[in-house]
Design an enzyme around this catalytic site. Structure first.
Site, PDB file in Angstrom:
ATOM      1  CD  GLU A 209      -2.775  -1.285   0.059  1.00 21.71           C
ATOM      2  OE1 GLU A 209      -3.200  -0.076  -0.484  1.00 21.71           O
ATOM      3  OE2 GLU A 209      -3.176  -2.269  -0.258  1.00 21.71           O
ATOM      4  CB  CYS A 243      -1.058   7.268   1.412  1.00 22.13           C
ATOM      5  SG  CYS A 243      -2.517   6.544   1.920  1.00 22.13           S
TER       6      CYS A 243
END
Length: 488
Positions: A209, A243
């Site tokens: 991720e 993110c």
């Protein structure tokens, strides 16, 4: 033998006992995790205040609530997720048992990130426990106070089956030398490549991720007030250290100044005239990242903000305008409270700009036009696409969360985490009867046998549909019988 090697060996030995396979065990461990979060909530709040200057309510909103929801979902759906999954049969296997059986992978390594150190570390753990795995958890050493609280997890879960390893880069490197059955890493693409390289030595599958520069296109026909309000929230929450935050804005030059003014109003509305003293505006994690972010501003025109205080790792919400593709701020993921605006001449140029770069974790498009949204969707690639909002896809457990290409591989959330950390084993249970039906596969292979094989192997049988048709036929027959009896 290193402490990390000993920890992995102990966890693997515990997994090999098979005690994590029964659902009752998994349920109990999930409830223990639930209790850990509840009982240590104040410890986490204090730790995140020290690590990232997160407020109490900010920690509850962005870290705890989603995690609690994931646990509740897993507890309510675990029996369904873990049950054998029937598949469509062919005529050749119509009388056989054919299904997919989810099974634990084994020992999973979860390497957490520092920006949301509770959520991105423990959400994968929920799925790993639900899937019946043993787990080694490595919290990020950068958010050191939170990592210290995470060590207490060893006192809530089965201490042999689940183990927290703290420390810095040497400890992580030592862990990556060990053999795991899956590695789940959240962080940046540079470290992601090292994780993948280490995993390749053992042919270990990975979930990465990562992040990247998530673009945000603003159509000149949209409501700029609402668009900028949502973009401002998505960009500056957690001081930009998210993110999936919009990394930069693409818009036509004609609306650039309007966008700047609307964002200025939103910053003042959200964080007051002095964000430095405002409870819900965070700080940069450390001075190294502080200096990195400040350096990215070099050569760009500051339209809003720009203030900073190194002693407090504080950088004000900042907007940069007239940014070019060559600007320093456009060369790497910002991961901080800087929002560049890159002027483009319409949607086609925006799409070309996005496609010339690495595939992002998310693409945001603000427009009232479905045509614009569909064009952006069909002509680009990203982990996710959101129209007219930012970040909120992370809150939906039924949506897989993950990247593509440079922004990551694999996905998680809800059932997707369970499946990602399970082996979906193909099972076919035949009996030793009806052997004549199998003669078509034995030599000699004649043209007649081939015709039968083509029919039996290529014709799929939807048993659910057949059962429905049989029920309808039975009801119709019953109705005819009743009518005939009534008419006599």
């Amino acid at each position: 033998m290193s402490q990390e090697q000993l920890a992995v060996q102990r966890v693997r030995k515990a997994f090999q006992t098979g005690r994590s396979k029964p659902l009752d065990f998994r349920v109990q461990q999930l409830k223990n995790l639930q209790r850990f979060i509840s009982e240590r909530q104040n410890d986490f709040i204090d730790a995140l205040k020290k690590d990232l200057y997160k407020s109490k309510n900010g920690t509850l909103l962005y870290e705890i609530l989603g995690l609690e929801g994931e646990i509740k979902l897993a507890l309510s759906r675990l029996a369904e997720w873990a049950a054998p999954r029937p598949v469509v049969k062919s005529l050749l296997t119509i009388s056989d048992e054919v299904y997919i059986r989810p099974e634990p992978l084994g020992v999973v390594l979860i390497i957490g990130a520092w920006n949301y150190p509770i959520a991105v570390t423990l959400q994968p753990l929920v799925g790993a426990i639900a899937a019946g795995n043993a787990v080694v958890v490595k919290p990020s050493e950068v958010s050191s106070y939170t990592a210290k609280v995470m060590e207490l997890l060893n006192t809530y879960l089965d201490p042999e089956m689940y183990h927290v390893v703290t420390g810095g880069v040497p400890e992580t490197q030592e862990l990556l030398k060990q053999r795991f059955d899956h590695i789940f890493y959240t962080g940046n693409s540079t470290v992601g490549k090292l994780v993948m390289e280490a995993a390749a030595r053992h042919l270990t599958p990975v979930t990465l991720e990562l992040g990247g520069k998530s673009p945000c296109y603003i159509d000149k026909g949209c409501d700029l007030r609402i668009a900028c309000r949502r973009i401002t929230w998505g960009k500056f929450v957690n001081c930009g250290q998210t993110c999936i935050a919009p990394d930069y804005i693409l818009c036509e030059p004609s609306i650039q100044d309007k966008v700047v003014e609307e964002i200025r109003k939103c910053i003042q509305d959200f964080y007051t005239d002095d964000p430095k003293t405002f409870t819900d505006y965070g700080r940069i994690i450390n001075q190294r990242h502080f200096k990195r972010i400040l350096a990215l501003m070099e050569g760009s025109t500051v339209a809003i903000g720009g203030g900073h205080d190194e002693s407090l790792c504080y950088i004000a919400p900042t907007v940069l305008k007239d940014v070019t593709p060559e600007s320093k701020v456009m060369q790497e993921e910002i991961f901080g409270p800087l929002l560049p605006i890159v002027p483009v001449n319409g949607l086609t140029e925006a799409i070309q700009f996005i496609n010339e770069r690495e595939k992002p974790l998310a693409i945001y498009v603000f427009s009232p036009s479905k045509k614009v949204i569909k064009k952006m969707m069909s002509e680009t690639s990203s982990g996710a696409l959101l129209a007219n909002d930012c970040l909120v896809h992370f809150t939906i457990s039924d949506l897989p969360f993950g990247g593509v290409g440079n922004s990551g591989t694999g996905c998680y959330h809800g059932k997707y985490t369970f499946d990602q950390l399970s082996h979906l084993r193909s099972c076919l249970i035949k009996n030793l009867k009806m052997e004549k039906l199998n003669l078509i596969r034995y030599p000699p292979h004649t043209s007649g046998k081939l015709r039968w094989a083509r029919m039996l192997l290529t014709k799929q049988v939807n048993l659910k549909r057949w059962r429905q048709l049989m029920k309808v036929a039975m009801l119709a027959a019953l109705a005819v019988f009743v009518v005939k009896r009534f008419l006599r």
